[in-house]
Design a protein around this motif. Structure first.
Motif, PDB file in Angstrom:
ATOM      1  N   ASP A 151       5.118  -3.389  -0.499  1.00 20.55           N
ATOM      2  CA  ASP A 151       6.363  -3.016   0.170  1.00 20.55           C
ATOM      3  C   ASP A 151       6.614  -1.523  -0.030  1.00 20.55           C
ATOM      4  OD1 ASP A 151       8.707  -3.193   1.566  1.00 20.55           O
ATOM      5  OD2 ASP A 151       9.884  -3.932  -0.143  1.00 20.55           O
ATOM      6  N   LYS A 152       5.749  -0.721   0.588  1.00 20.45           N
ATOM      7  CA  LYS A 152       5.834   0.727   0.456  1.00 20.45           C
ATOM      8  C   LYS A 152       6.067   1.348   1.835  1.00 20.45           C
ATOM      9  CE  LYS A 152       4.714   1.043  -3.987  1.00 20.45           C
ATOM     10  NZ  LYS A 152       5.543   1.706  -5.006  1.00 20.45           N
ATOM     11  N   SER A 153       6.504   2.590   1.837  1.00 18.38           N
ATOM     12  CA  SER A 153       6.721   3.314   3.085  1.00 18.38           C
ATOM     13  C   SER A 153       5.395   3.500   3.811  1.00 18.38           C
ATOM     14  CB  SER A 153       7.338   4.684   2.792  1.00 18.38           C
ATOM     15  OG  SER A 153       7.204   5.551   3.897  1.00 18.38           O
ATOM     16  N   ALA A 154       5.334   3.043   5.053  1.00 18.10           N
ATOM     17  CA  ALA A 154       4.106   3.196   5.837  1.00 18.10           C
ATOM     18  C   ALA A 154       3.792   4.673   6.065  1.00 18.10           C
ATOM     19  CB  ALA A 154       4.244   2.472   7.173  1.00 18.10           C
ATOM     20  N   TYR A 155       4.837   5.487   6.259  1.00 24.79           N
ATOM     21  CA  TYR A 155       4.626   6.919   6.477  1.00 24.79           C
ATOM     22  C   TYR A 155       3.936   7.540   5.273  1.00 24.79           C
ATOM     23  CZ  TYR A 155       5.588  11.881   7.120  1.00 24.79           C
ATOM     24  OH  TYR A 155       5.451  13.235   7.245  1.00 24.79           O
ATOM     25  N   ALA A 156       4.442   7.243   4.076  1.00 22.75           N
ATOM     26  CA  ALA A 156       3.856   7.812   2.860  1.00 22.75           C
ATOM     27  C   ALA A 156       2.441   7.295   2.652  1.00 22.75           C
ATOM     28  CB  ALA A 156       4.719   7.475   1.655  1.00 22.75           C
TER      29      ALA A 156
END
Length: 520
Positions: A151-156
C-alpha cells in the motif's frame, strides 16, 4: 521436514531469464558481469550507456532499502540461493538504518514470494519479454512488487523503480518508466478477474502458480486453499525451544524478559508443548541475552509443529536402538533427545542418517555444542538402509522425509516458484521407497514414524497408502495418532488417524505425520 531439505531439482528462480543471450527492448545484457555491493555499482569500469566524455556520472537516487532488495534478488537469481540466507549475509556487509533494513528485507522477501506473478505483469507490457536483460528485470520486479502488493504511492514506486533501473542500465530508463506506469495503471484491475469465481485470479491475487493452487484445491478444498495461500504470505512466527540438555527455562525466561521478547509458552491445537516458546518481538533474538543462549546451544529455533512431531516419534519405552533418517543439520536430533530426557530420565541411543556429508559434519559438531548423545552419524542414501543395517535392527525409526516443503512457504519463499509439478511425484516416489527401507529395519513390536512439512496428499496420505500395500508395509498397522496422549500434541479428535497441522494465520507451519507399529 527440516529447512535444509527443500530444494526442487532443475529449476531456476528467474524462470529461465538468466539463460537468455540476447538483450533488447532498450536494456542491454551485461555479459555476465557481477555487481559489487548492494548499491548496484560495478566493481570496476563504468556502465556502458553512451555517457558523453567529461560528464560526471549520475548518482542513482534509488533508496538504500530498494537497492538492498535489488542486490538480494540478483544474488538469489544468479546463485539459486535462499533469500533468507542472502539477506542475513548482506545485512552484515552494509550500513543501513533499522527502517531501511526492515523495508529492504520486506521487499526482498516479497519479490521472491511473488516472482512469477511479477514476471507475468512485466511481460504484459514489454514487447519482447525474452530479450529483457536479467538485471533490468531484477530491478523492475522490486518496483512491481511495491506497486501491486504494498500500500505505497504508485508515483513514488514508479519514480524509485526508474532510478533503480538506471543504477543497473541507464539506457533502459525509458523502458522502465513506460512499463512501471502501465503496471501502476493496471493495479485497479489486478488480479484481472474475480477471485471468487476464477481460480487463476485467486492464485494471482496471492502470488501463487496456478498449478499449485489447483493441487491444494483438489487435495484440501477451497476454504483450506484460501487459508493456506493467505497464511503463506504472512511473516512466519518465531518459535524457540529450550534445550534442557544444556540450559533451563528459568534462564530462557530471564533472557526473554531482558530482551522484551514478548515471549509466551506455545503449543499446538490447544495443548502445551514443553519448552516451546513463541516470541512476538523477532528482533529479540539479536539481543545479547538471547543471542548468548542461542550461541551456547541452550536455545534453538524450531517451529511448534516440528516440536510436536518430535514428541510423536519418541516411543513410550526407552528404545534399545533409535534411527533418525534425514537428520540434516540436527535440529530434530536435539528435540528427540530432549523428549527422551523428559520421558526416560536420560537420553536414548541415537543413530542418524543423511545423504550429504557436509550436513553430517554440521550435525556432529552441533551435537557436541548442544549436549546431544549421538552414537553415530551415517552419511548414507536412505534408499539403502537395509544394506547398511540389516532387517529388524532398530526398535524405532523416524523418517523425517525430504519433501516439497509447502508447509513452510513463509520461511522459504523460493519454493513456490522453483517447485514443478513433477517434483511432487518424484518426491512421493522417493519417500515411498525410503519408507519401505526404513520399515524393513524396524523390529517386531517396534515403531516407525513418517513425517513431512508439506500439504499435498501425494507426499502424505498417498505415500502411506503405497507403503501399507507393499510387502514391507503389510507387516505394520497404523497407530491412530489421536490416541497418543503421551505425545502432548495430538490432533483434535481421539480417532484422528494422522497428525496434520494446517497452515493458518498466526499459527505454526503445516506438518504431517503417520505412525506404524510392526506386528509381524
Amino acid at each position: 521436514m527440516a529447512e535444509e531439505k527443500h530444494r526442487p531439482r532443475g529449476s531456476r528462480p528467474d524462470g529461465g531469464n538468466a539463460s537468455r543471450k540476447n538483450a533488447g527492448s532498450g536494456a542491454a545484457r551485461h555479459g555476465g558481469e557481477r555487481r559489487g555491493g548492494f548499491d548496484g555499482q560495478r566493481r570496476s569500469g563504468a556502465p556502458r550507456g553512451g555517457r558523453p566524455q567529461g560528464r560526471a556520472p549520475r548518482t542513482p537516487k534509488a533508496s538504500p532499502a530498494r537497492r538492498f532488495a535489488l542486490s538480494v534478488g540478483t544474488v538469489v537469481r544468479e546463485r539459486e540461493a535462499f533469500t533468507h540466507d542472502v539477506i542475513e549475509a548482506q545485512l552484515k556487509e552494509v550500513a543501513l538504518s533499522d527502517e531501511d533494513k526492515a523495508f529492504g528485507t520486506k521487499l526482498a522477501l516479497g519479490v521472491t514470494m511473488s516472482l512469477g506473478t511479477l514476471d507475468e505483469l512485466i511481460d504484459r507490457y514489454v514487447t519482447n519479454p525474452g530479450d529483457l536483460a536479467p538485471l533490468v528485470r531484477d530491478a523492475l520486479r522490486v518496483s512491481a512488487y511495491e506497486i501491486v502488493f504494498l500500500d505505497k504511492s504508485a508515483y513514488a514506486a514508479v519514480d524509485q523503480g526508474v532510478e533503480l533501473v538506471r543504477s543497473v542500465e541507464p539506457r533502459a530508463v525509458g523502458l522502465a518508466n513506460a512499463v512501471l506506469r502501465k503496471i501502476a495503471g493496471a493495479k485497479e484491475d489486478f488480479p484481472f478477474g474475480n477471485p471468487e469465481k476464477s481460480l487463476q485470479a485467486l492464485a494471482r491475487q496471492h502470488a501463487f502458480p496456478i498449478w499449485l493452487a489447483k493441487t491444494v484445491l483438489d487435495d484440501r478444498g477451497l476454504p483450506a486453499l484460501k487459508d493456506f495461500m493467505a497464511a503463506s504470505n504472512e511473516v512466519a512466527p518465531l518459535y524457540l525451544a529450550v534445550n534442557a540438555l544444556r540450559g533451563s527455562e528459568d534462564e530462557a525466561r530471564a533472557a526473554f524478559a531482558e530482551a522484551s521478547a514478548g515471549a509466551e509458552p506455545a503449543g499446538f491445537d490447544g495443548r502445551a508443548i514443553p519448552r516451546c516458546w513463541r516470541l512476538e518481538n523477532h528482533r529479540a533474538i539479536a539481543h545479547p541475552a538471547v543471542a548468548a543462549l542461542l550461541k551456547e546451544g541452550k536455545l534453538f529455533a524450531s517451529d511448534a509443529s516440528a516440536q510436536a512431531i518430535a514428541r510423536l516419534a519418541v516411543p513410550r519405552q526407552m528404545p534399545g536402538r533409535f534411527l533418525e533418517v534425514g537428520a540434516g543439520r540436527g535440529t530434530k536430533s536435539i528435540l528427540l533427545q530432549n523428549v527422551a530426557l523428559e520421558r526416560f530420565g536420560e537420553q536414548m541411543p541415537l543413530e542418524t542418517v543423511d545423504n550429504l556429508a557436509f550436513k553430517t559434519k554440521i550435525q556432529t559438531k552441533r551435537a557436541k555444542l548442544t549436549g546431544v548423545r549421538l552414537d553415530e552419524a551415517h552419511t548414507l542414501d536412505a534408499q539403502r538402509l537395509r544394506a547398511k543395517f540389516g532387517e529388524q535392527s532398530f526398535d524405532a525409526v523416524f523418517v523425517d522425509a525430504p519433501c516439497s516443503g509447502l508447509g513452510t512457504l513463509r520461511r522459504h519463499p523460493e519454493i513456490r516458484w522453483r517447485l514443478k509439478p513433477r517434483d511432487i511425484e518424484d518426491l512421493a516416489r522417493l519417500n515411498a521407497a525410503i519408507l519401505q527401507e526404513a520399515g524393513a529395519c524396524v523390529k517386531k513390536g517396534g515403531v516407525l514414524t513418517y513425517a513431512t512439512c508439506t500439504v499435498t496428499r501425494a507426499e502424505n496420505e498417498r505415500v502411506v497408502e503405497r507403503f501399507m500395500k507393499s510387502a514391507v508395509g503389510e507387516r505394520f498397522k497404523i497407530v491412530p495418532l489421536g490416541a497418543l496422549s503421551h505425545a502432548g500434541a495430538a490432533p483434535t479428535g481421539a480417532d484422528a488417524l494422522f497428525f496434520a497441522s494446517n497452515l493458518e494465520s498466526g499459527g505454526p507451519d503445516a506438518h504431517f505425520a503417520a505412525q506404524f507399529v510392526r506386528v509381524r
